[in-house]
Enzyme design. Structure first.
Site, short mmCIF file in Angstrom:
data_model
loop_
_atom_site.label_atom_id
_atom_site.label_comp_id
_atom_site.label_asym_id
_atom_site.label_seq_id
_atom_site.Cartn_x
_atom_site.Cartn_y
_atom_site.Cartn_z
N ASN A 62 0.86 -1.19 0.00
CA ASN A 62 0.00 0.00 0.00
C ASN A 62 0.90 1.23 0.00
O ASN A 62 1.79 1.35 0.84
CB ASN A 62 -0.90 -0.01 1.24
CG ASN A 62 -2.02 1.00 1.14
OD1 ASN A 62 -1.79 2.17 0.92
ND2 ASN A 62 -3.25 0.53 1.30
N HIS A 88 -12.95 -3.80 0.82
CA HIS A 88 -12.56 -3.22 -0.46
C HIS A 88 -13.69 -3.30 -1.47
O HIS A 88 -14.73 -3.91 -1.21
CB HIS A 88 -11.31 -3.93 -1.01
CG HIS A 88 -10.04 -3.53 -0.34
ND1 HIS A 88 -9.59 -4.12 0.82
CD2 HIS A 88 -9.12 -2.58 -0.65
CE1 HIS A 88 -8.45 -3.56 1.18
NE2 HIS A 88 -8.15 -2.62 0.31
N HIS A 89 -13.45 -2.73 -2.63
CA HIS A 89 -14.44 -2.74 -3.71
C HIS A 89 -14.60 -4.15 -4.29
O HIS A 89 -13.75 -5.03 -4.09
CB HIS A 89 -14.01 -1.76 -4.81
CG HIS A 89 -12.60 -1.98 -5.29
ND1 HIS A 89 -12.28 -2.91 -6.26
CD2 HIS A 89 -11.44 -1.41 -4.91
CE1 HIS A 89 -10.98 -2.90 -6.47
NE2 HIS A 89 -10.44 -1.99 -5.67
N LYS A 148 -11.74 -6.12 -6.36
CA LYS A 148 -10.47 -6.59 -5.79
C LYS A 148 -10.48 -8.11 -5.73
O LYS A 148 -11.34 -8.71 -5.08
CB LYS A 148 -10.24 -5.99 -4.40
CG LYS A 148 -8.86 -6.32 -3.84
CD LYS A 148 -8.51 -5.44 -2.67
CE LYS A 148 -7.10 -5.75 -2.15
NZ LYS A 148 -6.06 -5.48 -3.16
N THR A 176 -2.54 -5.21 2.15
CA THR A 176 -2.45 -4.32 3.31
C THR A 176 -2.88 -5.06 4.58
O THR A 176 -2.27 -4.88 5.64
CB THR A 176 -3.33 -3.07 3.10
OG1 THR A 176 -2.87 -2.39 1.93
CG2 THR A 176 -3.27 -2.14 4.28
#
Length: 237
Positions: free
Chosen positions: A102, A135-136, A139, A146
């Site tokens: 990240n 997350h979206h 992904k 991360t």
């Protein structure tokens, strides 16, 4: 600075715009439709490459750049079983390789504080530690890179724990719960919970510009260096 973009998804496009705004040149764009064009690039026509692709292609991209004298900044996740091989190749080629799961400056401060808190919380066994990452929907890897880096930062202070588990509670492991929702950039929460209270450390990203800006900063920083680096080196953490 002439930048080769390897990967042209949401992150690649954001990096492209930020790079152009800062006066950099885009030497080329490699995506899933023209991967063969990577063979046209070397240190002669790219000062640095920034790579955000998929787990199955990341190591090959990194290897190519190191073998052809192109300093490379990679943010791909899900390929780290070959990370040490990439580090060895970088040393063999006297190259320049920068990797982070990240690139957000805020997230890397989060990593730093996470390690510090873990070093203190280890003395209080009444608290159980867990991680949640959101997350979206696009992904593909679970848990996030991360999330894994966060777990590793905790494990350094907990020798009694034997690694991490994904989406299930396993004895003597940190459970990383992965959630995928629409329009979520990235959320990571570390939770220490006891019978009487709970302590949380979290980072919530509002846009991708923090990640893209950090990757571009890493490329600028790496350009005239040799060796293997990460965000701790650049940020002096």
């Amino acid at each position: 600075m002439k930048i080769l973009l390897i990967g042209y998804g949401k992150m690649g496009k954001t990096i492209e715009q930020m790079a152009l705004d800062k006066g950099h040149e885009i030497a080329g764009i490699i995506d899933q439709h023209n991967t063969y064009e990577l063979a046209n690039f070397s240190e002669a026509n790219a000062d640095v490459a920034i790579e955000f692709t998929h787990p199955e292609s990341a190591f090959g991209n990194i290897s190519y750049c190191l073998q052809h004298g192109i300093p490379i900044v990679s943010g791909s996740t899900g390929w780290l079983a070959k990370y040490e091989e990439a580090v060895a190749l970088c040393k063999q080629q006297n190259g320049a390789f920068f990797y982070a799961s990240n690139y957000s400056v805020g997230v890397n401060l989060f990593f730093h504080f996470n390690e510090y808190i873990a070093s203190k919380m280890k003395d209080y066994p009444a608290y159980e530690v867990a991680i949640r990452e959101v997350h979206h929907l696009q992904k593909v890897d679970k848990p996030s890179g991360t999330g894994i880096t966060t777990a590793e930062g905790i494990l350094a202070s907990y020798p009694s724990l034997q690694g991490w588990s994904s989406d299930e509670e396993v004895e003597n492991r940190i459970n990383i719960v992965s959630e995928r929702e629409p329009d979520v950039v990235g959320t990571h929460i570390v939770e220490y919970k006891s019978a009487i209270d709970k302590i949380e450390l979290g980072h919530i990203a509002h846009s991708r510009t923090g990640f893209a800006g950090g990757a571009l900063m890493a490329a600028e920083w790496l350009k005239d260096r040799k060796g293997n680096y990460g965000m701790k080196d650049m940020l002096n953490l």
